[in-house]
Design a protein around this motif. Structure first.
Motif, PDB file in Angstrom:
ATOM      1  N   ALA A 238     -20.275 -10.155  29.411  1.00  0.00           N
ATOM      2  CA  ALA A 238     -21.184 -11.306  29.447  1.00  0.00           C
ATOM      3  C   ALA A 238     -21.522 -11.807  28.046  1.00  0.00           C
ATOM      4  CB  ALA A 238     -22.464 -10.938  30.180  1.00  0.00           C
ATOM      5  N   LYS A 239     -21.403 -10.954  27.059  1.00  0.00           N
ATOM      6  CA  LYS A 239     -21.776 -11.322  25.699  1.00  0.00           C
ATOM      7  C   LYS A 239     -20.626 -11.981  24.923  1.00  0.00           C
ATOM      8  CE  LYS A 239     -24.009  -9.422  21.597  1.00  0.00           C
ATOM      9  NZ  LYS A 239     -24.595  -8.208  21.017  1.00  0.00           N
ATOM     10  N   CYS A 240     -19.410 -11.410  25.008  1.00  0.00           N
ATOM     11  CA  CYS A 240     -18.305 -11.922  24.175  1.00  0.00           C
ATOM     12  C   CYS A 240     -17.101 -12.431  24.956  1.00  0.00           C
ATOM     13  CB  CYS A 240     -17.866 -10.850  23.176  1.00  0.00           C
ATOM     14  SG  CYS A 240     -16.926  -9.482  23.907  1.00  0.00           S
ATOM     15  N   GLY A 241     -17.052 -12.182  26.281  1.00  0.00           N
ATOM     16  CA  GLY A 241     -15.951 -12.669  27.097  1.00  0.00           C
ATOM     17  C   GLY A 241     -14.712 -11.790  27.115  1.00  0.00           C
ATOM     18  N   TYR A 242     -14.774 -10.609  26.510  1.00  0.00           N
ATOM     19  CA  TYR A 242     -13.614  -9.706  26.481  1.00  0.00           C
ATOM     20  C   TYR A 242     -13.322  -9.180  27.884  1.00  0.00           C
ATOM     21  CZ  TYR A 242     -10.358  -6.304  24.497  1.00  0.00           C
ATOM     22  OH  TYR A 242      -9.233  -5.592  24.167  1.00  0.00           O
ATOM     23  N   GLU A 243     -12.037  -9.069  28.233  1.00  0.00           N
ATOM     24  CA  GLU A 243     -11.624  -8.594  29.552  1.00  0.00           C
ATOM     25  C   GLU A 243     -11.949  -7.114  29.718  1.00  0.00           C
ATOM     26  OE1 GLU A 243      -7.451  -9.553  29.374  1.00  0.00           O
ATOM     27  OE2 GLU A 243      -7.809 -11.443  30.427  1.00  0.00           O
ATOM     28  N   LEU A 244     -12.647  -6.789  30.817  1.00  0.00           N
ATOM     29  CA  LEU A 244     -13.082  -5.412  31.055  1.00  0.00           C
ATOM     30  C   LEU A 244     -12.395  -4.784  32.262  1.00  0.00           C
ATOM     31  CD1 LEU A 244     -16.903  -6.025  30.585  1.00  0.00           C
ATOM     32  CD2 LEU A 244     -15.301  -5.089  28.896  1.00  0.00           C
ATOM     33  N   PHE A 245     -12.575  -5.394  33.443  1.00  0.00           N
ATOM     34  CA  PHE A 245     -12.087  -4.823  34.694  1.00  0.00           C
ATOM     35  C   PHE A 245     -11.413  -5.890  35.543  1.00  0.00           C
ATOM     36  CE2 PHE A 245     -16.083  -2.692  33.515  1.00  0.00           C
ATOM     37  CZ  PHE A 245     -15.618  -1.400  33.330  1.00  0.00           C
ATOM     38  N   SER A 246     -10.466  -5.465  36.379  1.00  0.00           N
ATOM     39  CA  SER A 246      -9.791  -6.364  37.313  1.00  0.00           C
ATOM     40  C   SER A 246     -10.255  -6.053  38.726  1.00  0.00           C
ATOM     41  CB  SER A 246      -8.275  -6.160  37.223  1.00  0.00           C
ATOM     42  OG  SER A 246      -7.632  -6.840  38.284  1.00  0.00           O
ATOM     43  N   SER A 247     -10.367  -7.091  39.547  1.00  0.00           N
ATOM     44  CA  SER A 247     -10.760  -6.882  40.939  1.00  0.00           C
ATOM     45  C   SER A 247      -9.727  -6.040  41.692  1.00  0.00           C
ATOM     46  CB  SER A 247     -10.956  -8.228  41.645  1.00  0.00           C
ATOM     47  OG  SER A 247      -9.767  -8.980  41.642  1.00  0.00           O
ATOM     48  N   ILE A 248      -8.510  -5.933  41.173  1.00  0.00           N
ATOM     49  CA  ILE A 248      -7.477  -5.085  41.786  1.00  0.00           C
ATOM     50  C   ILE A 248      -7.922  -3.623  41.784  1.00  0.00           C
ATOM     51  CG2 ILE A 248      -5.109  -4.217  41.492  1.00  0.00           C
ATOM     52  CD1 ILE A 248      -4.430  -7.015  40.363  1.00  0.00           C
TER      53      ILE A 248
ATOM     54  N   SER B 256     -10.745  -1.777  26.380  1.00  0.00           N
ATOM     55  CA  SER B 256     -11.742  -2.653  27.006  1.00  0.00           C
ATOM     56  C   SER B 256     -13.153  -2.106  26.848  1.00  0.00           C
ATOM     57  CB  SER B 256     -11.450  -2.835  28.503  1.00  0.00           C
ATOM     58  OG  SER B 256     -10.322  -3.655  28.703  1.00  0.00           O
ATOM     59  N   VAL B 257     -13.288  -0.787  26.873  1.00  0.00           N
ATOM     60  CA  VAL B 257     -14.603  -0.175  26.737  1.00  0.00           C
ATOM     61  C   VAL B 257     -14.560   0.948  25.706  1.00  0.00           C
ATOM     62  CG1 VAL B 257     -15.258  -0.693  29.127  1.00  0.00           C
ATOM     63  CG2 VAL B 257     -14.283   1.527  28.592  1.00  0.00           C
ATOM     64  N   SER B 258     -15.712   1.235  25.144  1.00  0.00           N
ATOM     65  CA  SER B 258     -15.870   2.446  24.333  1.00  0.00           C
ATOM     66  C   SER B 258     -16.846   3.338  25.083  1.00  0.00           C
ATOM     67  CB  SER B 258     -16.364   2.115  22.927  1.00  0.00           C
ATOM     68  OG  SER B 258     -17.581   1.428  22.970  1.00  0.00           O
ATOM     69  N   LYS B 259     -16.690   4.641  24.909  1.00  0.00           N
ATOM     70  CA  LYS B 259     -17.487   5.607  25.685  1.00  0.00           C
ATOM     71  C   LYS B 259     -18.051   6.677  24.769  1.00  0.00           C
ATOM     72  CE  LYS B 259     -13.685   5.486  28.967  1.00  0.00           C
ATOM     73  NZ  LYS B 259     -12.753   6.311  29.727  1.00  0.00           N
TER      74      LYS B 259
ATOM     75  N   GLY C  12     -15.673  -2.750  24.472  1.00  0.00           N
ATOM     76  CA  GLY C  12     -14.848  -2.280  23.372  1.00  0.00           C
ATOM     77  C   GLY C  12     -14.749  -3.258  22.220  1.00  0.00           C
ATOM     78  N   LYS C  13     -15.137  -4.502  22.439  1.00  0.00           N
ATOM     79  CA  LYS C  13     -15.055  -5.509  21.381  1.00  0.00           C
ATOM     80  C   LYS C  13     -16.391  -5.714  20.667  1.00  0.00           C
ATOM     81  CE  LYS C  13     -13.458 -10.183  20.439  1.00  0.00           C
ATOM     82  NZ  LYS C  13     -12.883 -11.400  21.006  1.00  0.00           N
TER      83      LYS C  13
END
Length: 79
Positions: A11-21, A41-44, A57-58
């Protein structure tokens, strides 16, 4: 829970995170996914024994948790 098909982005930067697939029904009121779109896509980081804190992740925007061994298949995690 939203039923929209497509790519879920930060929601903040628009980076792709997850797919509905990779989305599935879970008892949680939040969307549940089994994997990310990109490897970065994510950092943990560890927060609890059974969950990791997850952020974009961005840009580092907080996204919630990855729950370990709570996915639709044995040994699979969910976001």
């Amino acid at each position: 829970m939203t039923k929209c098909d497509g790519i879920y982005v930060c929601a903040k930067c628009g980076y792709e995170l997850f797919s509905s697939i990779c989305k599935y029904e879970h008892s949680s009121p939040w969307p549940a996914f089994t994997q990310t779109v990109h490897e970065d896509s994510v950092s943990k980081y560890a927060e609890r024994r059974d969950a990791l804190k997850v952020s974009c992740g961005k840009c580092g925007n907080g996204l919630g948790h990855e729950f370990l061994n709570d996915g639709p298949k044995r040994g699979q995690s969910r976001f």
